[in-house]
Design a protein around this motif. Structure first.
Motif, PDB file in Angstrom:
ATOM      1  N   VAL A  48       0.858  -1.184   0.000  1.00 14.47           N
ATOM      2  CA  VAL A  48       0.000   0.000   0.000  1.00 14.47           C
ATOM      3  C   VAL A  48       0.893   1.231   0.000  1.00 14.47           C
ATOM      4  N   VAL A  49       0.518   2.211  -0.784  1.00 15.45           N
ATOM      5  CA  VAL A  49       1.245   3.479  -0.802  1.00 15.45           C
ATOM      6  C   VAL A  49       0.247   4.599  -0.544  1.00 15.45           C
ATOM      7  N   VAL A  50       0.575   5.462   0.399  1.00 12.14           N
ATOM      8  CA  VAL A  50      -0.242   6.647   0.639  1.00 12.14           C
ATOM      9  C   VAL A  50       0.620   7.869   0.394  1.00 12.14           C
ATOM     10  N   VAL A  51       0.131   8.760  -0.434  1.00 13.74           N
ATOM     11  CA  VAL A  51       0.846  10.001  -0.717  1.00 13.74           C
ATOM     12  C   VAL A  51       0.023  11.148  -0.147  1.00 13.74           C
ATOM     13  N   PRO A  52       0.514  11.793   0.926  1.00 10.66           N
ATOM     14  CA  PRO A  52      -0.217  12.914   1.519  1.00 10.66           C
ATOM     15  C   PRO A  52      -0.118  14.146   0.622  1.00 10.66           C
ATOM     16  N   LEU A 103     -13.044  -5.105  -0.882  1.00 15.73           N
ATOM     17  CA  LEU A 103     -13.242  -3.718  -0.466  1.00 15.73           C
ATOM     18  C   LEU A 103     -11.948  -3.197   0.133  1.00 15.73           C
ATOM     19  N   CYS A 104     -11.630  -1.956  -0.179  1.00 14.70           N
ATOM     20  CA  CYS A 104     -10.474  -1.308   0.442  1.00 14.70           C
ATOM     21  C   CYS A 104     -10.990  -0.366   1.524  1.00 14.70           C
ATOM     22  N   GLN A 105     -10.487  -0.537   2.717  1.00 15.23           N
ATOM     23  CA  GLN A 105     -10.909   0.309   3.839  1.00 15.23           C
ATOM     24  C   GLN A 105      -9.705   0.993   4.467  1.00 15.23           C
ATOM     25  N   LEU A 106      -9.910   2.229   4.875  1.00  9.23           N
ATOM     26  CA  LEU A 106      -8.915   2.929   5.670  1.00  9.23           C
ATOM     27  C   LEU A 106      -9.261   2.733   7.139  1.00  9.23           C
ATOM     28  N   ALA A 166     -13.436   1.951  10.548  1.00  6.57           N
ATOM     29  CA  ALA A 166     -12.981   1.675   9.189  1.00  6.57           C
ATOM     30  C   ALA A 166     -13.875   2.395   8.190  1.00  6.57           C
ATOM     31  N   VAL A 167     -13.248   2.998   7.185  1.00  6.59           N
ATOM     32  CA  VAL A 167     -13.988   3.734   6.161  1.00  6.59           C
ATOM     33  C   VAL A 167     -13.740   3.065   4.822  1.00  6.59           C
ATOM     34  N   VAL A 191      -7.758   9.924  -1.245  1.00  6.29           N
ATOM     35  CA  VAL A 191      -8.083   9.646   0.157  1.00  6.29           C
ATOM     36  C   VAL A 191      -9.081  10.702   0.626  1.00  6.29           C
ATOM     37  N   PRO A 192     -10.260  10.293   1.070  1.00  2.00           N
ATOM     38  CA  PRO A 192     -11.250  11.272   1.513  1.00  2.00           C
ATOM     39  C   PRO A 192     -10.834  11.918   2.831  1.00  2.00           C
TER      40      PRO A 192
END
Lengths: 186, 261
Positions: B179-183, B203-206, B213-214, B232-233
């Motif tokens: 997983v990669v998150v780019v702020p 499903l992908c959840q944050l 979990a969203v 990312v919401p």
């Protein structure tokens, strides 16, 4: 001889040592041919270009500077540039970027080469297929096949501005992942 | 020549690093880079990525007899140290120009027996040639930083708040993806599954710090492989991880970030 470092083999190649020349060609022929084939998508052309790449490496072995990169990277760049030259004459229709992406993401180098490549190649490979497909196609067409943004636009049937945006955004995303990788390792 | 600025570099830097800008734009961007340390540093980073990208090209088994033909060509051509002195690149010690020059057929070093592909002179836009184009001062800087194009350098540290975070996606049996998150102003997340989860829609959840979990999307896995990317919401609570959930609601893989967002 087979245990000698890449740099030593390259030095021997430039010096005309027959045994080392054989070892050098054996060690790198799969990589050189693979790069040529990836850019050209044609086996006969790829063979010609790969042969030229070895000849170019042999001629220019004395210009290699190990402080500036690996032998593998140096030889890869030689091959890619020769292959791009050849595409202008022989292959006006670029290779299918989806096929190339598949080959890249499914790539499995030998254990020795994988160890040399380290985690950075794995991270970049992962980052590449994490990209939205249209961005990955654009950056592969530009970065590996050597197409300009205008040629990417033609190949993809999209406006020039869209092609430029896809290339730029893809590179920024790859950059973000690799900066993160560097920080993690630090 | 148009004077370019940092915004122009931001727009064109990636193409410059990839070696695909035309001569005029390339010269204009380089003229800016020569006087802008920040853009020069950025160009180093982008060029490094461009070179690593080329290195990803996979190996392939050459045709039968390839090795023999190459060795015959090299053997017939004589000592390289003699031939090389008259070839392009030899006149640039320390500024190697691997490939990209005139084809073999256009050189005095053409080799008997070699099947020659007629090659045109490449447009002067290869990134390997950026080195030659830069002024001596710029060249000294980039070489002094440890390499150029085919080299490696340490990325600028930057603010942790803007740096991407990667995390392994794991199951009880081990790693199955990443997983990669780019702020940043428009944060996004990407997820890749490489193996082990079969054919299904997930499903992908944050996962937020309070364990809520969203769900932010779903994607299909085919033969254990799939990848997906999305913005990312906005979230009221810091995000500390991500997870994949199957059709029955069971969590099948999780990723924990090294820092929250």
């Amino acid at each position: 001889v087979d245990q000698l470092p890449d740099e030593t083999l390259l030095s021997g190649l430039g010096g005309g040592d027959e045994e080392i020349t054989v070892a050098f060609v054996r060690r790198f022929q799969r990589k050189v041919y693979g790069v040529a084939l990836s850019v050209l998508g044609d086996r006969a052309l790829a063979e010609d270009v790969a042969q030229q790449a070895f000849e170019r490496a042999w001629h220019n072995a004395h210009t290699f500077d190990p402080r500036r990169g690996t032998v593998n990277a140096w030889l890869t760049t030689i091959t890619r540039n020769l292959a791009i030259d050849a595409t202008r004459v022989h292959r006006p229709i670029p290779v299918d970027p989806d096929e190339l992406l598949l080959r890249i993401t499914a790539s499995s180098e030998g254990p020795e080469r994988s160890a040399l490549a380290g985690e950075s190649a794995t991270e970049l490979r992962a980052a590449l297929y994490l990209l939205p497909r249209e961005q990955a196609r654009a950056v592969v067409l530009a970065g590996i096949v050597g197409l300009s943004a205008s040629q990417v636009a033609d190949a993809e049937g999209i406006p020039l501005g869209t092609a430029k945006t896809r290339i730029r955004t893809a590179m920024q995303r790859l950059r973000a992942v690799l900066v993160s990788e560097q920080v993690d390792h630090d | 020549m148009t004077d370019m600025n940092c915004e122009d570099f931001e727009r064109l830097g990636a193409e410059l690093a990839l070696g695909t800008l035309d001569g005029r734009e390339r010269a204009e961007v380089l003229a800016h880079v020569e006087h802008c340390p920040n853009c020069r540093q950025e160009l180093l980073l982008l060029s490094d990525i461009a070179d690593r990208l080329v290195e990803l090209t996979p190996s392939a088994e050459p045709p039968v007899g390839f090795e023999t033909r190459v060795l015959a060509v090299l053997s017939a051509a004589g000592p390289a140290s003699v031939m090389g002195a008259a070839l392009p690149g030899a006149a640039l010690p320390g500024v190697a120009e691997p490939g990209g020059g005139p084809g073999v057929g256009g050189q005095g070093g053409a080799v008997p027996g070699l099947r020659v592909v007629p090659v045109v002179r490449a447009v002067e836009r290869r990134r390997t040639r950026l080195v030659v184009s830069l002024s001596a001062a710029v060249l000294a800087v980039v070489l002094g930083l440890g390499g150029w194009l085919v080299g490696r350098q340490t990325a600028p540290s930057g603010s942790p708040a803007t740096q991407a975070v990667t995390a392994s996606l794991v199951t009880g049996a081990g790693r199955v993806g990443q997983v990669v998150v780019v702020p940043g102003e428009f944060p996004w997340i990407s997820m890749a599954v490489e193996a082990g989860l079969g054919n299904q829609t997930v499903l992908c959840q944050l996962v937020e710090r309070d364990s809520a979990a969203v769900t932010i999307g779903s994607f299909k896995l085919a033969n254990g492989y799939g990848y997906w990317s999305a913005p990312v919401p906005a979230s009221a609570s810091p995000i500390i991880g991500a997870r994949l959930v199957d059709a029955t609601g069971h969590t099948i893989a999780t990723a924990t970030f090294s820092r929250s967002f």
